[in-house]
Design a protein around this motif. Structure first.
Motif, PDB file in Angstrom:
ATOM      1  N   PRO A 139     -13.069 122.464  88.899  1.00 46.37           N
ATOM      2  CA  PRO A 139     -14.112 123.227  89.607  1.00 46.37           C
ATOM      3  C   PRO A 139     -14.158 124.663  89.097  1.00 46.37           C
ATOM      4  CG  PRO A 139     -12.198 122.888  91.005  1.00 46.37           C
ATOM      5  CD  PRO A 139     -11.973 122.057  89.783  1.00 46.37           C
ATOM      6  N   GLN A 140     -15.323 125.291  89.187  1.00 46.53           N
ATOM      7  CA  GLN A 140     -15.474 126.659  88.703  1.00 46.53           C
ATOM      8  C   GLN A 140     -14.634 127.640  89.513  1.00 46.53           C
ATOM      9  OE1 GLN A 140     -17.262 127.930  86.057  1.00 46.53           O
ATOM     10  NE2 GLN A 140     -17.599 125.825  85.405  1.00 46.53           N
ATOM     11  N   HIS A 141     -14.633 127.473  90.846  1.00 48.00           N
ATOM     12  CA  HIS A 141     -13.915 128.391  91.726  1.00 48.00           C
ATOM     13  C   HIS A 141     -13.176 127.588  92.800  1.00 48.00           C
ATOM     14  CE1 HIS A 141     -15.898 131.977  90.066  1.00 48.00           C
ATOM     15  NE2 HIS A 141     -17.001 131.246  90.038  1.00 48.00           N
ATOM     16  N   ASN A 142     -12.164 128.208  93.390  1.00 47.62           N
ATOM     17  CA  ASN A 142     -11.473 127.599  94.520  1.00 47.62           C
ATOM     18  C   ASN A 142     -12.394 127.549  95.728  1.00 47.62           C
ATOM     19  OD1 ASN A 142      -9.145 127.477  92.961  1.00 47.62           O
ATOM     20  ND2 ASN A 142      -8.343 129.415  93.753  1.00 47.62           N
ATOM     21  N   ALA A 143     -12.239 126.508  96.547  1.00 47.23           N
ATOM     22  CA  ALA A 143     -13.026 126.426  97.780  1.00 47.23           C
ATOM     23  C   ALA A 143     -12.552 127.495  98.754  1.00 47.23           C
ATOM     24  CB  ALA A 143     -12.872 125.041  98.407  1.00 47.23           C
ATOM     25  N   PRO A 144     -13.464 128.187  99.453  1.00 48.65           N
ATOM     26  CA  PRO A 144     -13.049 129.167 100.462  1.00 48.65           C
ATOM     27  C   PRO A 144     -12.176 128.513 101.526  1.00 48.65           C
ATOM     28  CG  PRO A 144     -15.401 129.352 100.005  1.00 48.65           C
ATOM     29  CD  PRO A 144     -14.931 128.104  99.316  1.00 48.65           C
ATOM     30  N   GLU A 145     -11.102 129.191 101.898  1.00 47.29           N
ATOM     31  CA  GLU A 145     -10.191 128.645 102.909  1.00 47.29           C
ATOM     32  C   GLU A 145     -10.919 128.368 104.212  1.00 47.29           C
ATOM     33  OE1 GLU A 145      -5.927 129.776 105.086  1.00 47.29           O
ATOM     34  OE2 GLU A 145      -6.974 131.253 103.858  1.00 47.29           O
ATOM     35  N   LEU A 146     -11.930 129.170 104.495  1.00 45.33           N
ATOM     36  CA  LEU A 146     -12.701 129.026 105.729  1.00 45.33           C
ATOM     37  C   LEU A 146     -13.287 127.621 105.887  1.00 45.33           C
ATOM     38  CD1 LEU A 146     -14.000 130.789 108.111  1.00 45.33           C
ATOM     39  CD2 LEU A 146     -15.999 130.924 106.649  1.00 45.33           C
ATOM     40  N   LEU A 147     -13.596 126.967 104.770  1.00 46.58           N
ATOM     41  CA  LEU A 147     -14.245 125.654 104.820  1.00 46.58           C
ATOM     42  C   LEU A 147     -13.253 124.513 104.983  1.00 46.58           C
ATOM     43  CD1 LEU A 147     -16.937 126.074 102.004  1.00 46.58           C
ATOM     44  CD2 LEU A 147     -17.135 126.570 104.457  1.00 46.58           C
ATOM     45  N   GLU A 148     -11.952 124.792 104.846  1.00 50.31           N
ATOM     46  CA  GLU A 148     -10.969 123.710 104.859  1.00 50.31           C
ATOM     47  C   GLU A 148      -9.805 123.964 105.800  1.00 50.31           C
ATOM     48  OE1 GLU A 148      -9.888 123.470 100.728  1.00 50.31           O
ATOM     49  OE2 GLU A 148     -11.520 122.088 100.273  1.00 50.31           O
ATOM     50  N   ALA A 149      -9.848 125.060 106.562  1.00 55.08           N
ATOM     51  CA  ALA A 149      -8.685 125.467 107.359  1.00 55.08           C
ATOM     52  C   ALA A 149      -8.861 125.093 108.830  1.00 55.08           C
ATOM     53  CB  ALA A 149      -8.467 126.974 107.234  1.00 55.08           C
ATOM     54  N   ASP A 150      -7.750 125.153 109.558  1.00 56.66           N
ATOM     55  CA  ASP A 150      -7.754 125.067 111.014  1.00 56.66           C
ATOM     56  C   ASP A 150      -8.430 126.338 111.545  1.00 56.66           C
ATOM     57  OD1 ASP A 150      -7.210 125.019 113.706  1.00 56.66           O
ATOM     58  OD2 ASP A 150      -5.042 124.828 113.510  1.00 56.66           O
ATOM     59  N   LEU A 151      -9.506 126.185 112.288  1.00 56.78           N
ATOM     60  CA  LEU A 151     -10.294 127.346 112.708  1.00 56.78           C
ATOM     61  C   LEU A 151      -9.940 127.852 114.100  1.00 56.78           C
ATOM     62  CD1 LEU A 151     -13.864 126.488 111.340  1.00 56.78           C
ATOM     63  CD2 LEU A 151     -12.009 127.764 110.263  1.00 56.78           C
ATOM     64  N   ALA A 152      -8.863 127.339 114.704  1.00 59.72           N
ATOM     65  CA  ALA A 152      -8.487 127.814 116.043  1.00 59.72           C
ATOM     66  C   ALA A 152      -8.204 129.318 116.058  1.00 59.72           C
ATOM     67  CB  ALA A 152      -7.293 127.019 116.571  1.00 59.72           C
ATOM     68  N   PRO A 153      -7.435 129.873 115.090  1.00 63.30           N
ATOM     69  CA  PRO A 153      -7.223 131.325 115.104  1.00 63.30           C
ATOM     70  C   PRO A 153      -8.523 132.101 114.955  1.00 63.30           C
ATOM     71  CG  PRO A 153      -5.604 130.250 113.678  1.00 63.30           C
ATOM     72  CD  PRO A 153      -6.631 129.214 114.035  1.00 63.30           C
ATOM     73  N   LEU A 154      -9.410 131.639 114.069  1.00 59.52           N
ATOM     74  CA  LEU A 154     -10.677 132.340 113.867  1.00 59.52           C
ATOM     75  C   LEU A 154     -11.537 132.272 115.123  1.00 59.52           C
ATOM     76  CD1 LEU A 154     -12.950 132.535 110.846  1.00 59.52           C
ATOM     77  CD2 LEU A 154     -13.930 131.486 112.875  1.00 59.52           C
TER      78      LEU A 154
ATOM     79  N   PHE B  14     -11.824 145.644 100.064  1.00 64.92           N
ATOM     80  CA  PHE B  14     -11.371 144.249 100.054  1.00 64.92           C
ATOM     81  C   PHE B  14     -10.992 143.900  98.614  1.00 64.92           C
ATOM     82  CE2 PHE B  14     -14.087 144.747 103.681  1.00 64.92           C
ATOM     83  CZ  PHE B  14     -13.547 143.939 104.660  1.00 64.92           C
ATOM     84  N   ASP B  15      -9.683 143.898  98.301  1.00 67.31           N
ATOM     85  CA  ASP B  15      -9.244 143.616  96.936  1.00 67.31           C
ATOM     86  C   ASP B  15      -9.032 142.119  96.743  1.00 67.31           C
ATOM     87  OD1 ASP B  15      -8.581 144.281  94.355  1.00 67.31           O
ATOM     88  OD2 ASP B  15      -6.467 144.620  94.801  1.00 67.31           O
ATOM     89  N   GLU B  16      -9.239 141.676  95.504  1.00 63.29           N
ATOM     90  CA  GLU B  16      -9.059 140.263  95.129  1.00 63.29           C
ATOM     91  C   GLU B  16      -9.797 139.341  96.105  1.00 63.29           C
ATOM     92  OE1 GLU B  16      -8.059 139.845  92.356  1.00 63.29           O
ATOM     93  OE2 GLU B  16      -6.728 141.509  91.890  1.00 63.29           O
ATOM     94  N   PHE B  17     -11.032 139.709  96.410  1.00 61.68           N
ATOM     95  CA  PHE B  17     -11.771 138.964  97.424  1.00 61.68           C
ATOM     96  C   PHE B  17     -12.085 137.540  96.968  1.00 61.68           C
ATOM     97  CE2 PHE B  17     -15.599 137.857  99.907  1.00 61.68           C
ATOM     98  CZ  PHE B  17     -15.098 138.065 101.184  1.00 61.68           C
ATOM     99  N   HIS B  18     -12.012 137.299  95.647  1.00 58.87           N
ATOM    100  CA  HIS B  18     -12.327 135.961  95.149  1.00 58.87           C
ATOM    101  C   HIS B  18     -11.375 134.902  95.695  1.00 58.87           C
ATOM    102  CE1 HIS B  18      -9.093 137.194  92.420  1.00 58.87           C
ATOM    103  NE2 HIS B  18      -8.835 135.901  92.296  1.00 58.87           N
ATOM    104  N   GLU B  19     -10.204 135.310  96.193  1.00 61.98           N
ATOM    105  CA  GLU B  19      -9.268 134.318  96.730  1.00 61.98           C
ATOM    106  C   GLU B  19      -9.793 133.682  98.014  1.00 61.98           C
ATOM    107  OE1 GLU B  19      -5.182 135.274  96.854  1.00 61.98           O
ATOM    108  OE2 GLU B  19      -5.159 136.218  94.889  1.00 61.98           O
TER     109      GLU B  19
END
Length: 834
Positions: free
Chosen positions: A354-369, A130-135
């Motif tokens: 902010p120190q880091h970007n918020a994970p997309e998981l916390l702010e995204a449309d979760l229907a695909p997931l 998993f490369d560039e996982f910080h994104e």
């Protein structure tokens, strides 16, 4: 392979490769933190390729971005002296270069999800990197969660390696079962950083352009400029074209919507004597070396999708970057030589990023997931291990949408349609539209529309929001409007791919039959965004929200719209993309979206029950007629609901009823077995104590005839009624013989108001509720005016009486003012009878 690596130019990552290889031999998981420029992306997969534990299986490496995936694969292939697609290949959307001999596959995150769903054990894979996982993209978090479970349940020999330049390594190590953390310094040259002295106000493009011009004239090398989106890139390019830059300076754009050849050209080295300015989105932030860059100009902004469970909509928001992202961007200037970075914000502002970007998981449309997890076999996200668990509200809303799209059944299991939608690899809304279009023989139109809606707006500067206009531009039939060639090619290629996937069993490509059904197809994908025009020109969406068109335009006259894109901000959303909807076509194609409702409900304005039969599309009422002969039970329920909504004020609360309620409430405060008759408790239990008495009634006038005294008394047993009269009576007989009413309006302090002379001879304060509550006494003058309030009558007689007597005797000399109130004769006259 080892020989090839030894003869290559040394990179910082080479120093820790032995430690990393040892960690992967002795365990199955590891975390690699390597600064920008260390070489982890292209060195690590090659170093792992000959490890014995790999046993001839493949290495899969995830790259968050397509451009970086292709570039990494090409670089590794050239390192081996091969063409991409031989030992090293890649799989990204609409572009795959692999062969039977491919051992390293660089893939984007959604591709790994498809691979896992097709083979949960990943039998042909020895390691996943998993490369560039910080994104922290959604599919990256999902892919890691799925591979961890696969490793735990099916493949204890599968290796997992998480790599990043900026990462909270300890939390990832813990998620991977205490995996070792290997750290590598980067090959970063010094970068001088310049901040603004004052906060940037207004549009950013003029300041960005002037900073670029200054940097080109002051420093050597090429320029990499970070902007939030394509619109800002185009406007900045326009300003630079008029700025008088030297003729040898070339302006290049770099963003995800460009054709692949244009992206390659932007990152390629300049020709001799040439300089370039690369205007990029965050696509150039990591994993990608743009040749020749010595100068970075950073706007400090990025554009990210944010989903709102409140509105059920996703909208792009422009937000400040995190400190980690800003450092990544600055590092681009120091990859090859010392450089400079211009930050268009102040040092003080930087401290508050902010120190880091918020994970997309916390702010995204979760229907695909949610669909992917269901197809995977996870009934709940809690069955998997996450760095950040999906938010419960957004996940629940995603499940409800999937049920509406027939992708999940009522128990949350994937339907046949749900499994097919997941294989298509697009948003469930668009997947449902494609499958429904198959039934309607509209596959070609649906595939093209799905591809169009999956891309950025084909006409970003066009104010007309009609989808039809974009389709015309796609086919070159829009006259003055010209769409981006790369986007057109991508849309057509994606539409063809989906068409082949849907028609693979029929052996033919679907045929285009025209655009007459576009509104219908959009409505199938977005049933909650069907919109009805109101009398004032605004629209009501099927989900209950209001919406407006940004300005007067051809669609403004449409009675119904199917809305594909909408801004969910504010109380009324702005429609960004829509098509005119023929309601008859929708009813013919998707009758299940229409609901017939027989409503018997309380009308607040009329203060009466109204019975209606309605044809609805969600919150949109298409037709309403009176409902004949509703059942008495439903009318009574509607009356009860009206009382709950409006309060007990709908009922006739006489003075006697209010007093009885207060007396009962006082007893309830001191006796746990008594019914609670506070307004809150009565409204909460309307079904129990009031509903049986509502039959035959229809409106407020009928409710006013209810005898509330009798209703309250019905809540008491015979013994409680007796106890009530004894312990909290309605009146008190005072020494003068008068019956004085007790006021219970304040259950904490019931009181009587009585003339002072009527209490002579009464030594102690009367008490209520079995002696637990002293009665408050308002002592009155002969003219019925208050002179004293007390809950301790003996103290009044002993102390205050003589002062009161002195004052009142002068004003009322004819009245009776004895020296000893204890022995005096009480009277309700001027003087006591002799």
């Amino acid at each position: 392979m080892r020989g090839i690596l030894l003869h290559m130019k040394q990179l910082p990552i080479d120093a820790v490769l032995p430690e990393l290889l040892e960690a992967m031999r002795n365990g199955t998981n590891a975390v690699l933190v390597a600064e920008p420029g260390a070489g982890k992306t292209t060195r690590v997969p090659l170093a792992l390729l000959q490890e014995p534990w790999l046993d001839g299986r493949k290495i899969i490496m995830l790259e968050p971005r397509r451009l970086a995936a292709r570039a990494a694969a090409k670089f590794m292939a050239s390192t081996l002296g091969e063409q991409v697609g031989e030992t090293v290949g890649y799989r990204v959307r609409l572009d795959t270069k692999v062969s039977a001999k491919t051992r390293i596959e660089v893939v984007t995150e959604g591709v790994l999800t498809r691979m896992l769903q097709a083979d949960q054990a990943l039998e042909e894979v020895g390691a996943v990197l998993f490369d560039e996982f910080h994104e922290r993209h959604l599919h990256g978090d999902l892919g890691l969660a799925l591979t961890i479970q696969s490793q735990s349940l099916l493949r204890d020999d599968l290796r997992l390696l998480v790599m990043s330049a900026t990462l909270a390594a300890e939390s990832v190590s813990e998620l991977l079962g205490g995996a070792p953390v290997i750290r590598s310094s980067g090959r970063v040259f010094p970068v001088e950083t310049f901040y603004r002295n004052t906060r940037l106000e207004g549009r950013i493009e003029p300041e960005v352009a002037s900073t670029i011009v200054q940097a080109v004239r002051t420093h050597e090398g090429d320029v990499l400029v970070f902007l939030p989106g394509v619109g800002e890139i185009r406007r900045t390019a326009g300003l630079l074209a008029q700025s008088g830059l030297p003729s040898n300076v070339r302006i290049a754009e770099l963003h995800g919507s460009l054709p692949l050849e244009a992206q390659d050209a932007a990152v390629a080295p300049c020709q001799a004597g040439e300089r370039k300015i690369v205007l990029a989105t965050s696509i150039a932030e990591s994993s990608l070396t743009v040749e020749g860059i010595r100068i970075v100009v950073d706007s400090g902004l990025m554009r990210v999708p944010k989903f709102s469970p409140r509105t059920g909509m996703t909208r792009l928001e422009t937000t400040p970057v995190s400190q980690a992202s800003a450092d990544q961007r600055r590092g681009r200037a120091g990859r090859l030589a010392p450089g400079v970075c211009y930050r268009l914000w102040t040092e003080q502002e930087h401290a508050y990023l902010p120190q880091h970007n918020a994970p997309e998981l916390l702010e995204a449309d979760l229907a695909p997931l949610a669909l992917e997890l269901s197809v995977w076999g996870a009934a709940d996200p809690g069955e998997l291990m996450w760095l950040d668990a999906p938010p419960q509200a957004a996940y629940q809303q995603a499940n409800e949408l999937l049920k509406q799209l027939h992708a999940l059944d009522e128990e949350g299991r994937p339907t046949g349609w749900g499994a097919r939608i997941a294989k298509l690899g697009l948003h469930p809304r668009l997947g449902f539209m494609l499958l429904k279009a198959e039934e309607l023989n509209l596959t070609a139109e649906a595939c093209e529309l799905a591809a169009l809606l999956s891309e950025r707006d084909l006409l970003p500067q066009e104010r007309n929001v009609d989808v039809q206009l974009r389709l015309e531009a796609l086919h070159g039939a829009s006259g003055r409007l010209e769409a981006d060639r790369g986007a057109v090619m991508r849309i057509k290629a994606q539409a063809k791919q989906w068409g082949l996937m849907l028609m693979e069993n029929r052996g033919q490509q679907p045929e285009w039959k025209g655009a007459a059904h576009i509104g219908l197809l959009v409505a199938l994908a977005y049933p909650d965004r069907i919109a009805q025009r109101r009398s004032d020109g605004r629209y009501l969406l099927a989900n209950g929200r209001g919406a407006v068109l940004p300005e007067l335009q051809p669609l403004s006259r449409s009675a119904f719209l199917a809305v594909a894109e909408i801004d969910g901000a504010g109380s009324e959303s702005r429609i960004r993309l829509a098509a005119e909807l023929d309601l008859d076509r929708l009813e013919h194609a998707a009758r299940e979206q229409f609901q017939i409702e027989e409503a018997v409900e309380w009308d607040i304005e009329a203060h009466a029950v109204r019975a209606r039969r309605r044809l609805r599309l969600g919150a949109i009422v298409l037709k309403e007629t009176p409902l004949q002969q509703p059942s008495p039970e439903r009318i009574a329920e509607a009356l009860a609901d009206g009382i709950v909504r409006e309060g007990l004020g709908l009922l006739s609360m006489s003075k006697a009823a209010k007093q009885l309620q207060a007396r009962m409430q006082l007893m309830a405060r001191h006796n746990s077995g008594w019914p609670d008759v506070s307004e809150e408790a009565l409204l909460a239990s309307v079904q129990d104590w009031l509903l049986p008495h509502l039959y035959g009634m229809k409106n407020r006038s009928d409710l006013q005839r209810l005898n509330m005294v009798q209703l309250f008394e019905s809540l008491l047993s015979w013994g409680q009624r007796q106890e009530l009269d004894e312990q909290v009576p309605t009146h008190m007989k005072v020494p003068s013989g008068s019956r004085i009413p007790i006021d219970y309006s304040d259950p904490e302090a019931p009181f009587i108001a009585v003339r002072l002379q009527e209490l002579f001879g009464l030594q102690e304060t009367p008490r209520l509720a079995g002696g637990r509550l002293p009665l408050t006494i308002h002592l009155l003058s002969p003219s019925q005016r208050p002179v004293q309030v007390t809950r301790d009558l003996r103290s009044f007689w002993n102390d205050a009486y003589f002062e009161v007597k002195k004052d009142l005797k002068g004003r009322y000399p004819k009245h009776y003012w004895p020296e000893d109130p204890y022995a005096a004769q009480p009277t309700n006259r001027v003087k006591p009878r002799t």
